[in-house]
Design a protein around this motif. Structure first.
Motif, PDB file in Angstrom:
ATOM      1  N   ARG A  89     -13.797   6.175  -4.332  1.00  0.00           N
ATOM      2  CA  ARG A  89     -14.410   5.526  -5.494  1.00  0.00           C
ATOM      3  C   ARG A  89     -15.480   4.528  -5.058  1.00  0.00           C
ATOM      4  O   ARG A  89     -16.518   4.398  -5.702  1.00  0.00           O
ATOM      5  CB  ARG A  89     -13.342   4.839  -6.342  1.00  0.00           C
ATOM      6  CG  ARG A  89     -12.421   5.836  -7.043  1.00  0.00           C
ATOM      7  CD  ARG A  89     -11.396   5.129  -7.913  1.00  0.00           C
ATOM      8  NE  ARG A  89     -12.040   4.334  -8.927  1.00  0.00           N
ATOM      9  CZ  ARG A  89     -12.348   4.766 -10.153  1.00  0.00           C
ATOM     10  NH1 ARG A  89     -12.045   6.000 -10.490  1.00  0.00           N
ATOM     11  NH2 ARG A  89     -12.931   3.972 -11.023  1.00  0.00           N
ATOM     12  N   GLN A  90     -15.239   3.827  -3.958  1.00  0.00           N
ATOM     13  CA  GLN A  90     -16.227   2.874  -3.451  1.00  0.00           C
ATOM     14  C   GLN A  90     -17.504   3.588  -3.004  1.00  0.00           C
ATOM     15  O   GLN A  90     -18.607   3.090  -3.232  1.00  0.00           O
ATOM     16  CB  GLN A  90     -15.644   2.053  -2.301  1.00  0.00           C
ATOM     17  CG  GLN A  90     -14.600   1.061  -2.756  1.00  0.00           C
ATOM     18  CD  GLN A  90     -13.865   0.403  -1.600  1.00  0.00           C
ATOM     19  OE1 GLN A  90     -13.800   0.931  -0.491  1.00  0.00           O
ATOM     20  NE2 GLN A  90     -13.288  -0.753  -1.876  1.00  0.00           N
ATOM     21  N   HIS A 150      -4.633  12.541  -8.938  1.00  0.00           N
ATOM     22  CA  HIS A 150      -5.737  11.957  -9.695  1.00  0.00           C
ATOM     23  C   HIS A 150      -6.476  13.101 -10.367  1.00  0.00           C
ATOM     24  O   HIS A 150      -6.709  14.146  -9.754  1.00  0.00           O
ATOM     25  CB  HIS A 150      -6.681  11.197  -8.762  1.00  0.00           C
ATOM     26  CG  HIS A 150      -6.018  10.086  -8.018  1.00  0.00           C
ATOM     27  ND1 HIS A 150      -5.887   8.819  -8.539  1.00  0.00           N
ATOM     28  CD2 HIS A 150      -5.426  10.053  -6.795  1.00  0.00           C
ATOM     29  CE1 HIS A 150      -5.262   8.061  -7.669  1.00  0.00           C
ATOM     30  NE2 HIS A 150      -4.966   8.781  -6.605  1.00  0.00           N
ATOM     31  N   ASP A 173      -3.559   6.263  -1.797  1.00  0.00           N
ATOM     32  CA  ASP A 173      -4.336   5.208  -2.454  1.00  0.00           C
ATOM     33  C   ASP A 173      -5.533   4.722  -1.625  1.00  0.00           C
ATOM     34  O   ASP A 173      -6.620   4.552  -2.189  1.00  0.00           O
ATOM     35  CB  ASP A 173      -3.442   4.024  -2.822  1.00  0.00           C
ATOM     36  CG  ASP A 173      -2.507   4.340  -3.980  1.00  0.00           C
ATOM     37  OD1 ASP A 173      -2.771   5.298  -4.743  1.00  0.00           O
ATOM     38  OD2 ASP A 173      -1.501   3.610  -4.133  1.00  0.00           O
ATOM     39  N   PRO A 174      -5.393   4.501  -0.314  1.00  0.00           N
ATOM     40  CA  PRO A 174      -6.557   4.029   0.445  1.00  0.00           C
ATOM     41  C   PRO A 174      -7.718   5.034   0.450  1.00  0.00           C
ATOM     42  O   PRO A 174      -8.886   4.631   0.393  1.00  0.00           O
ATOM     43  CB  PRO A 174      -6.023   3.816   1.863  1.00  0.00           C
ATOM     44  CG  PRO A 174      -4.563   3.587   1.688  1.00  0.00           C
ATOM     45  CD  PRO A 174      -4.176   4.463   0.517  1.00  0.00           C
ATOM     46  N   TRP A 186      -8.325   7.256  -2.000  1.00  0.00           N
ATOM     47  CA  TRP A 186      -8.875   7.267  -3.352  1.00  0.00           C
ATOM     48  C   TRP A 186      -9.770   6.044  -3.564  1.00  0.00           C
ATOM     49  O   TRP A 186     -10.867   6.154  -4.114  1.00  0.00           O
ATOM     50  CB  TRP A 186      -7.743   7.306  -4.384  1.00  0.00           C
ATOM     51  CG  TRP A 186      -8.252   7.404  -5.773  1.00  0.00           C
ATOM     52  CD1 TRP A 186      -8.261   6.421  -6.724  1.00  0.00           C
ATOM     53  CD2 TRP A 186      -8.873   8.539  -6.389  1.00  0.00           C
ATOM     54  NE1 TRP A 186      -8.831   6.877  -7.878  1.00  0.00           N
ATOM     55  CE2 TRP A 186      -9.217   8.178  -7.702  1.00  0.00           C
ATOM     56  CE3 TRP A 186      -9.166   9.816  -5.946  1.00  0.00           C
ATOM     57  CZ2 TRP A 186      -9.840   9.048  -8.585  1.00  0.00           C
ATOM     58  CZ3 TRP A 186      -9.789  10.687  -6.819  1.00  0.00           C
ATOM     59  CH2 TRP A 186     -10.120  10.311  -8.122  1.00  0.00           C
ATOM     60  N   LEU A 187      -9.313   4.886  -3.117  1.00  0.00           N
ATOM     61  CA  LEU A 187     -10.101   3.666  -3.248  1.00  0.00           C
ATOM     62  C   LEU A 187     -11.430   3.798  -2.497  1.00  0.00           C
ATOM     63  O   LEU A 187     -12.492   3.482  -3.037  1.00  0.00           O
ATOM     64  CB  LEU A 187      -9.320   2.456  -2.729  1.00  0.00           C
ATOM     65  CG  LEU A 187     -10.070   1.129  -2.727  1.00  0.00           C
ATOM     66  CD1 LEU A 187     -10.479   0.723  -4.128  1.00  0.00           C
ATOM     67  CD2 LEU A 187      -9.217   0.053  -2.077  1.00  0.00           C
ATOM     68  N   ALA A 188     -11.381   4.278  -1.264  1.00  0.00           N
ATOM     69  CA  ALA A 188     -12.600   4.444  -0.471  1.00  0.00           C
ATOM     70  C   ALA A 188     -13.536   5.465  -1.120  1.00  0.00           C
ATOM     71  O   ALA A 188     -14.758   5.274  -1.145  1.00  0.00           O
ATOM     72  CB  ALA A 188     -12.252   4.863   0.950  1.00  0.00           C
ATOM     73  N   THR A 232     -19.441   4.507  -6.095  1.00  0.00           N
ATOM     74  CA  THR A 232     -20.095   3.317  -6.646  1.00  0.00           C
ATOM     75  C   THR A 232     -21.288   2.916  -5.794  1.00  0.00           C
ATOM     76  O   THR A 232     -22.376   2.642  -6.327  1.00  0.00           O
ATOM     77  CB  THR A 232     -19.090   2.154  -6.734  1.00  0.00           C
ATOM     78  OG1 THR A 232     -18.022   2.528  -7.612  1.00  0.00           O
ATOM     79  CG2 THR A 232     -19.752   0.884  -7.246  1.00  0.00           C
ATOM     80  N   MET A 267       0.847  -1.175   0.000  1.00  0.00           N
ATOM     81  CA  MET A 267       0.000   0.000   0.000  1.00  0.00           C
ATOM     82  C   MET A 267       0.894   1.240   0.000  1.00  0.00           C
ATOM     83  O   MET A 267       1.794   1.371   0.812  1.00  0.00           O
ATOM     84  CB  MET A 267      -0.891  -0.028   1.242  1.00  0.00           C
ATOM     85  CG  MET A 267      -1.904   1.066   1.251  1.00  0.00           C
ATOM     86  SD  MET A 267      -3.068   1.093   2.635  1.00  0.00           S
ATOM     87  CE  MET A 267      -3.192  -0.563   3.187  1.00  0.00           C
TER      88      MET A 267
END
Length: 77
Positions: free
Chosen positions: A30-31, A8, A23-24, A26-28, A34, A1
C-alpha cells in the motif's frame, strides 16, 4: 505484528479476487502504491499481468515489494 497471511480483496481488470499476504507485506504494498500515486488495484493488475504462470499473485506481490525495497537501498561496492 501478525505473521500469518490475511486475505485482502482486490479488483483486477473488473474481476474481484483475494490475495493472502502478511500484514507487513500488505502495508509495504500500500505504501508503494501511495508513493507512486497509483491505485492499489492498478498496481496489483500490473503485477498480475507480469508474473509467470508458475508464480502465484501473493508471491509476485511479495517479490515486487522486496525488489522495491532493494532498489532503494544504497549499493554496496
Amino acid at each position: 505484528m501478525n505473521s500469518r497471511p490475511r486475505k485482502h480483496s482486490l479488483t483486477l481488470r473488473g474481476h474481484r479476487t483475494s490475495v493472502s499476504l502478511e500484514d507487513p507485506f500488505w502495508l509495504a504494498f500500500r505504501q508503494i502504491a501511495t508513493r507512486t500515486s497509483r491505485p492499489i488495484n492498478e498496481l496489483a493488475a500490473e503485477i498480475d499481468e507480469a508474473r509467470g504462470a508458475d508464480c502465484g499473485l501473493a508471491s509476485a506481490i511479495r517479490l515486487f515489494v522486496l525488489h522495491d525495497l532493494q532498489s532503494r537501498l544504497p549499493t554496496q561496492e
